[in-house]
Write an enzyme that holds these catalytic residues in place. Sequence first.
Site, PDB file in Angstrom:
ATOM      1  N   CYS A 100       3.966   4.495   4.628  1.00  0.00           N
ATOM      2  CA  CYS A 100       3.706   3.702   5.823  1.00  0.00           C
ATOM      3  C   CYS A 100       4.543   2.428   5.897  1.00  0.00           C
ATOM      4  O   CYS A 100       4.555   1.763   6.939  1.00  0.00           O
ATOM      5  CB  CYS A 100       2.224   3.338   5.892  1.00  0.00           C
ATOM      6  SG  CYS A 100       1.123   4.770   6.024  1.00  0.00           S
ATOM      7  N   GLY A 139       0.830  -1.197   0.000  1.00  0.00           N
ATOM      8  CA  GLY A 139       0.000   0.000   0.000  1.00  0.00           C
ATOM      9  C   GLY A 139       0.865   1.247   0.000  1.00  0.00           C
ATOM     10  O   GLY A 139       1.969   1.243  -0.561  1.00  0.00           O
ATOM     11  N   CYS A 140       0.399   2.289   0.642  1.00  0.00           N
ATOM     12  CA  CYS A 140       1.123   3.556   0.678  1.00  0.00           C
ATOM     13  C   CYS A 140       2.554   3.358   1.147  1.00  0.00           C
ATOM     14  O   CYS A 140       2.791   2.874   2.256  1.00  0.00           O
ATOM     15  CB  CYS A 140       0.407   4.529   1.605  1.00  0.00           C
ATOM     16  SG  CYS A 140       1.308   6.064   1.877  1.00  0.00           S
ATOM     17  N   PHE A 141       3.525   3.744   0.304  1.00  0.00           N
ATOM     18  CA  PHE A 141       4.920   3.497   0.684  1.00  0.00           C
ATOM     19  C   PHE A 141       5.379   4.333   1.866  1.00  0.00           C
ATOM     20  O   PHE A 141       6.337   3.971   2.549  1.00  0.00           O
ATOM     21  CB  PHE A 141       5.886   3.633  -0.499  1.00  0.00           C
ATOM     22  CG  PHE A 141       5.724   4.833  -1.399  1.00  0.00           C
ATOM     23  CD1 PHE A 141       5.277   6.050  -0.930  1.00  0.00           C
ATOM     24  CD2 PHE A 141       6.024   4.721  -2.749  1.00  0.00           C
ATOM     25  CE1 PHE A 141       5.150   7.153  -1.767  1.00  0.00           C
ATOM     26  CE2 PHE A 141       5.908   5.817  -3.607  1.00  0.00           C
ATOM     27  CZ  PHE A 141       5.467   7.031  -3.115  1.00  0.00           C
TER      28      PHE A 141
END
Length: 206
Positions: free
Chosen positions: A47, A43-45
Site C-alpha cells: 500500500c 505498514g503493508c508495503f
Amino acid sequence: MRMNLSRFMAALAGLLLGVALAATAAEPMTKAQATATAVFAGGCFWCMVHPFDELPGVVSVTSGYTGGQKVNPTYQEVSAGDTGHVEAVQIVFDPKQIGYEKLLEVFWRNVDPLDKGGQFCDRGSTYQSAIFYQHEEQKRLAEQSKAAVEKKLGKTVVTAIRPAATFYAAEDYHQDYYKKNPLRYKYYRYGCGRDQRLEELWGRKV
C-alpha cells in the site's frame, strides 16, 4: 629529433589514455549523484508503493525490509516478527524534480502516525511506521515534519525517526503488487480499513 618526437608522441598517448580513463570513472559517480534515496515504513508495503510511484521525479519504488538484524530475510521470517525488520519502501528520486519534503508530505498522508501497534489491520512491530534517514539533512527535515504533524493533529506522533539500515528488497511477487494484482490489492486495502482511517485523519483527497 626523432628521439624527441617519439617521446612526445608516447607522452601524448599516455595523457589521452588518462583523460579517457578519468571520464569513464567519473560517469558512474555523475549518475549516482543525480538521484537520492528515501526509505519509509508505513505498514503493508503493497500500500505504500502506489502513493509514490507516479510522482514526477520518482525513479523507482521498491518493497522490502529494513531496520532489523537478520541478513537477507524472507517474507515468512519477517512476518514471524523475529527479525527486527519492518516492511518498508525504498524510493529512488531525482532531487532536481522532487524534494524530500514532498516525499515526507506524501508519507504522512498515507500512514496513521498515532498508531504504535502497527498500521490499520496489520498489527505488530513488523508494521510499525518509521522514517529511515540517509543523512543529517533528511533527519532534520523528518523531525521538522513530525513536529508539524503533531501540531496539526494535536496528538503525540509515535512514528519513529531512525538512521538508515541495510535495505533488503522483498521477493519479486511483492514488487508492484498493486499493478500485478489490482483486484486483490483493492479488496485488501478496503478490507483493511486503510482509506477509511486516512480520510478520518487527514480528510478526503481532492
